[in-house]
Every structure is written in C-alpha cells, then in structure tokens.
Design a protein around this motif. Sequence first.
Motif, PDB file in Angstrom:
ATOM      1  N   LEU A  63       0.830  -1.207   0.000  1.00 41.27           N
ATOM      2  CA  LEU A  63       0.000   0.000   0.000  1.00 41.27           C
ATOM      3  C   LEU A  63       0.865   1.258   0.000  1.00 41.27           C
ATOM      4  O   LEU A  63       0.624   2.207  -0.764  1.00 41.27           O
TER       5      LEU A  63
ATOM      6  N   TRP B 243       2.794   1.791  -3.297  1.00 42.16           N
ATOM      7  CA  TRP B 243       1.877   2.309  -4.322  1.00 42.16           C
ATOM      8  C   TRP B 243       1.611   3.801  -4.114  1.00 42.16           C
ATOM      9  O   TRP B 243       1.652   4.587  -5.068  1.00 42.16           O
ATOM     10  N   ILE B 244       1.340   4.189  -2.877  1.00 42.96           N
ATOM     11  CA  ILE B 244       1.070   5.606  -2.592  1.00 42.96           C
ATOM     12  C   ILE B 244       2.271   6.475  -2.964  1.00 42.96           C
ATOM     13  O   ILE B 244       2.124   7.557  -3.546  1.00 42.96           O
TER      14      ILE B 244
ATOM     15  N   ALA C 213       2.954   5.997  -7.226  1.00 45.59           N
ATOM     16  CA  ALA C 213       1.893   6.255  -8.201  1.00 45.59           C
ATOM     17  C   ALA C 213       1.857   7.739  -8.568  1.00 45.59           C
ATOM     18  O   ALA C 213       1.972   8.611  -7.705  1.00 45.59           O
TER      19      ALA C 213
ATOM     20  N   TRP D  17      -1.302   6.536 -12.178  1.00 44.23           N
ATOM     21  CA  TRP D  17      -2.210   6.168 -11.094  1.00 44.23           C
ATOM     22  C   TRP D  17      -3.024   4.927 -11.456  1.00 44.23           C
ATOM     23  O   TRP D  17      -3.256   4.065 -10.626  1.00 44.23           O
ATOM     24  N   TRP D  18      -3.466   4.841 -12.688  1.00 43.24           N
ATOM     25  CA  TRP D  18      -4.275   3.712 -13.115  1.00 43.24           C
ATOM     26  C   TRP D  18      -3.524   2.945 -14.190  1.00 43.24           C
ATOM     27  O   TRP D  18      -3.360   3.402 -15.303  1.00 43.24           O
TER      28      TRP D  18
ATOM     29  N   THR E 263      -0.485  -0.322 -10.583  1.00 43.68           N
ATOM     30  CA  THR E 263      -1.484  -0.031  -9.555  1.00 43.68           C
ATOM     31  C   THR E 263      -2.337  -1.258  -9.256  1.00 43.68           C
ATOM     32  O   THR E 263      -2.625  -1.574  -8.097  1.00 43.68           O
TER      33      THR E 263
ATOM     34  N   MET F 209      -0.120  -3.786  -7.200  1.00 44.00           N
ATOM     35  CA  MET F 209       0.213  -3.360  -5.829  1.00 44.00           C
ATOM     36  C   MET F 209      -1.029  -3.202  -4.957  1.00 44.00           C
ATOM     37  O   MET F 209      -1.088  -3.714  -3.834  1.00 44.00           O
ATOM     38  N   LEU F 210      -2.022  -2.486  -5.476  1.00 43.11           N
ATOM     39  CA  LEU F 210      -3.229  -2.268  -4.696  1.00 43.11           C
ATOM     40  C   LEU F 210      -3.994  -3.573  -4.512  1.00 43.11           C
ATOM     41  O   LEU F 210      -4.506  -3.860  -3.415  1.00 43.11           O
TER      42      LEU F 210
ATOM     43  N   ALA G 228      -2.185  -5.648  -1.945  1.00 43.71           N
ATOM     44  CA  ALA G 228      -2.431  -5.142  -0.587  1.00 43.71           C
ATOM     45  C   ALA G 228      -3.793  -5.596  -0.075  1.00 43.71           C
ATOM     46  O   ALA G 228      -3.929  -5.994   1.090  1.00 43.71           O
ATOM     47  N   ILE G 229      -4.806  -5.546  -0.931  1.00 45.31           N
ATOM     48  CA  ILE G 229      -6.156  -5.959  -0.535  1.00 45.31           C
ATOM     49  C   ILE G 229      -6.188  -7.448  -0.229  1.00 45.31           C
ATOM     50  O   ILE G 229      -6.753  -7.895   0.783  1.00 45.31           O
TER      51      ILE G 229
END
Length: 571
Positions: free
Chosen positions: A225, A228-229, A232, A238-239, A243, A246-247, A250-251
């Motif tokens: 997370l 990525w922050i 990005a 960002w997209w 992303t 990584m995102l 993290a989820i």
Amino acid sequence: MTATPPSSDGSATAPRSRRRVLEALSGLLLGMFVSMLASTVVSTSLPVIVHDLGGDQGTFTWVVTATLLTTAISTPVWGKLADLVNRKLLYQLAIIIFVLATAAAGFAQDPTTLIAFRAVQGIGAGGLAALSQVLMADILSPRERGKYMGLFGAVMAVATVGGPLLGGLITDAWGWRWNFFVALPFAVAALIIVQRTLKLPAHAKRKVSIDYIGIVLLSVAVSLLLVWISLAGDTFEWWGIETALMLGGAIVGAILFVVVELRVSEPLIPLTLFRNRTFTLSVIASIATGIAMFGASVYLSQYMQLARGATPTEAGLMTIPMIGGLLISSILVGGLITRHGIWKPYLIIGSVMLIAGSSLLSTIHYDTNFALVSLYMFLLGAGVGMTMQNLVLVVQNTSKPTEIGVASSGVTFFRSLGGTIGVSVMGAALATRVTELVADRTDDIAAALGTLGDQAQVWVAQLESGTLPQVSAMPEVLRVVFEDIYANGISRSFLIAVPFAVLSLIAIIFLPNISLTSMTTSERLAAGEADLATVSVPQAMQTLAATGSIPTADANRPDGDEPAPSGSRGD
C-alpha cells in the motif's frame, strides 16, 4: 514492582509508594528520552542529509516512511510478545535494536543504505512505543497516570525541543553524521537503569505461540500500500498494471491476514478487540492523530528550511510553538484527568484543535507572518497532546488485563499506520505539486538564473540533477522563487489531514464515557483470579455433590465411613 492487593470496592487498599513508582518509571523515562532524542536530533537535518546523499523529494519521504512503516508493522508484534514473555527483557531488546540501527545509519553513503538502517531503527521504535504503554499499565492505574505525566512532559520537552536544536547545532558545526551517534551514551545508561530499577510482578507462564504468518501478511499488505502511494503518479500512472498489482496485492494480503487472525490460537491483533466500542472508536481517532503528529513534524521542518530559507538550527527553534502546545496540553490535561477523573471533554477539545491547526496550516505561504504560523503550530500541537496518549489510556481502562499488550499496541499500531500513510500521501502530493509549480514557473526560474552570470550553470546543474535543493544556500533572486514553490506545495499537503481530523472528532464524540479505574493491570489480574477462586470453589463442590462424587453433609453412609473432608476429590 509488587502489586497492592485490591480491596472489595475495586481500589487499592494502600496507595503505591511514590518513591517506588518513580524508581520503576526512571528506566521508562530514560528509554523514552533515548527514542525521542535519536529521532528529533535528526529531524531538522534531514533536508541537508538527503541533499548530501544525492536524494530527491521521494527519497526524503522514504527516509521518514521507512521508519514509520517498520514501527507500525512491529508494534503489534511487540505488543503480542508483551502478553506472552518477559516485558522487561523485551524493552531492553528494543532499546538495543533502536540505538544500534540509529548509529549504523550515521555511516550511510547513499540513500538506499540510509533508508535500510532507518527501517531497522523503526523495529526498535515500535517496541519502545508499545512496551512503554504496557509497562506503565503494570506500574500505574489509569486514574493515577495523569499526575506523573509531568515527568514524561519534562522528558519530552528536553528531547523534542532540545533534540532539533542540538541536531541543528551539530549539523552546522561538525556535520550531520554525528547526529546519529549522540544517543549512544544515553542508551547504555537506560539499559543499566532499567535492569536495576524496573521490577515487575511475575505473570503466570503459559505456552507461547507466535503468529508468524500474520506478521508476514500484515507486512506485505502495508508495504504494498505504501509503495503504491509513494510511486503512483510519479514512477508510473495512477491507473495501470502497477497499480492493479500493488493495490490488489495489498487488498488480498489484508483479507488473508483477517482470515489467519480468525483461525490462529494467538492472533497478532485479536479481531475480538473490535467488539469493544471503545477500542474501535479509539483506533479511528488515533489514525487522524498519527497523520497530524507525524505529518506536521516532518513537513513543518521542511517548510522552515525550503520555504523560509532557515538553517537546521533555525528550523529547530522555529518549530518550538508546536512542541510547546503539545507539552502544555498533555501535562495540564493529564493532571486534570487524575484530579477529577473526567477525560472525554479534553479529547473533544483536542480533536477540534487538530481540525483548526491542520486547516490553518494549509493556508501558509513563504511570507506568512511567523506569529500566525506559530499560532497554527501551537493549535496543532495542543490537539495532539490532548488526544495521543489519552486514547491509549481509555483503551487500557476497558480492555481485559490479559490483553493489555495487544490492546495498547493495537491503538499505537493504527496511529503509526495512519502517520505512515499520511506522510506518504503528503509526500506524494508535495512532490507532484512541486513538479507542477516548477513547470509553471519556468520563465521565472530562467529569469532568475539569467541574473546570476557565471554561477547560473552551477545552479542549473544542481536543479537538473533532481536532488532536493538546499534553498538556504541559493542566491536571493532564485531563493524567493523556490521558497514560494515549496511553501505552496507543503501547505497544500496539510489539507490531506483535515478530513481525517474531522473523522477523529466524530469517533471521539461517540466514545463511551466510562470512568477510569484506580487499579493497575497487575491488581486487576489479581482481583480477577480472586473472584474466580471465590466463585469456582463453591460451584465445584455443588457439582461434585450433585454427581455423587462426594457425599452431602446429611447423606446416610451404609458403610459407616466418615464424610470426606471439604475440597477432596472422590474417586
């Protein structure tokens, strides 16, 4: 320290000796001083350190974030260990890890090495943050703790005010590397004093089970997370596929962590804690406190040096209003809580100050009257002082004595996590905004360089290198432009803290207003064991009599034997 037996009304039968309390606290006070000094002494010199090592704004953010990340991840691990093994030994181990990693960072020759040692430093910092709260609960009851906050306030004053000043002086006189070595003698003294003075009641030994899978999953989820922050919008879009990976990772890591915590016998963060409304709401409020505390300490120092052209020593002096607000509010409120036993109004006032301070700091410019900037910093510091430790206090007050470690470290973890994410988001926003402003003001920069003659090429090469500029060393005509750029970027980043501060206020308003107990953790454990014995022995006798395992008093015994003595087992 030996626990005082509790009386029937739930309070201690005799007041704890002030001398014995002070002896027990002395090691904690010095350990906290070591931790804070090693951190604050470097804070004002970070812009110079990153510049000398050839780092950029992203490096600056990661030098701070690496420590906060490992602090956040390791905090619940230390807290869990505190419920399982010797707390005193753990505290000493945390001091050793913290200081050795800090000293090693002083030999760094490049940004990567510095970030790596700062990450190890964070592991020790997580132990000091979590264990100091747990050990205080062993020594002092929630109601008593306020009157001793003056001592902690004095130590905080010396470390948080003296640290940046000392760091600035050392940097200007001998170089920034000596900042990393200054805490070593204090660490040695802390280890000796803790060994001699910290005497804790023995806890019942039980089988230790460490949730290694949970540690790995938590580390992966939080790290992905934050990476990525941080990257990005700069290193990649960002997209995009990065992303998504990584995102998404993290989820998935977070979901697997929850699944594991529900299944293991000794979870790293027992999810049953969230059934306690006080714990859940305190966690939400702590996230905002972490963002305000860590974000302000990092970027206000950068504002002073990059937006107002201050030297490291001057930056240390200029942040005193925020530290003053924190100290005054924490000491004053701690005393009032002990005297009157009322805590909720102070937390509400503190969260309102967080909102006010964050909002007002988002309006500052490079030429804002410093008296106003000082007022804004004071409000933010006072808000942090009223909320930070008292949120841990109210959680300890309602948690089970056997879960004090994980409950305390849980709140500290989410505060550190909030601070880590906040610093990363604010750093990413600052880097993006500075890049945009530099592009927008290309003509102004070119015009300023055009007046420098032979020096122009030197500054062009430095600006094109991408390293964090040393604004205070720039010629006046160029310095004004970059002060304006960085002031705009830093003030914009403070807007990020405002909605979280509002969320903190809402959570605090809904906190149950439960009175503070006058018993320490050890006394609550002793009281619980005594109550269990009182209830369980008669129940056991009734059960045995009902099942025929032992005879009742009026039973006829055909064999002529005497009744079994009370409390014996039948075959």
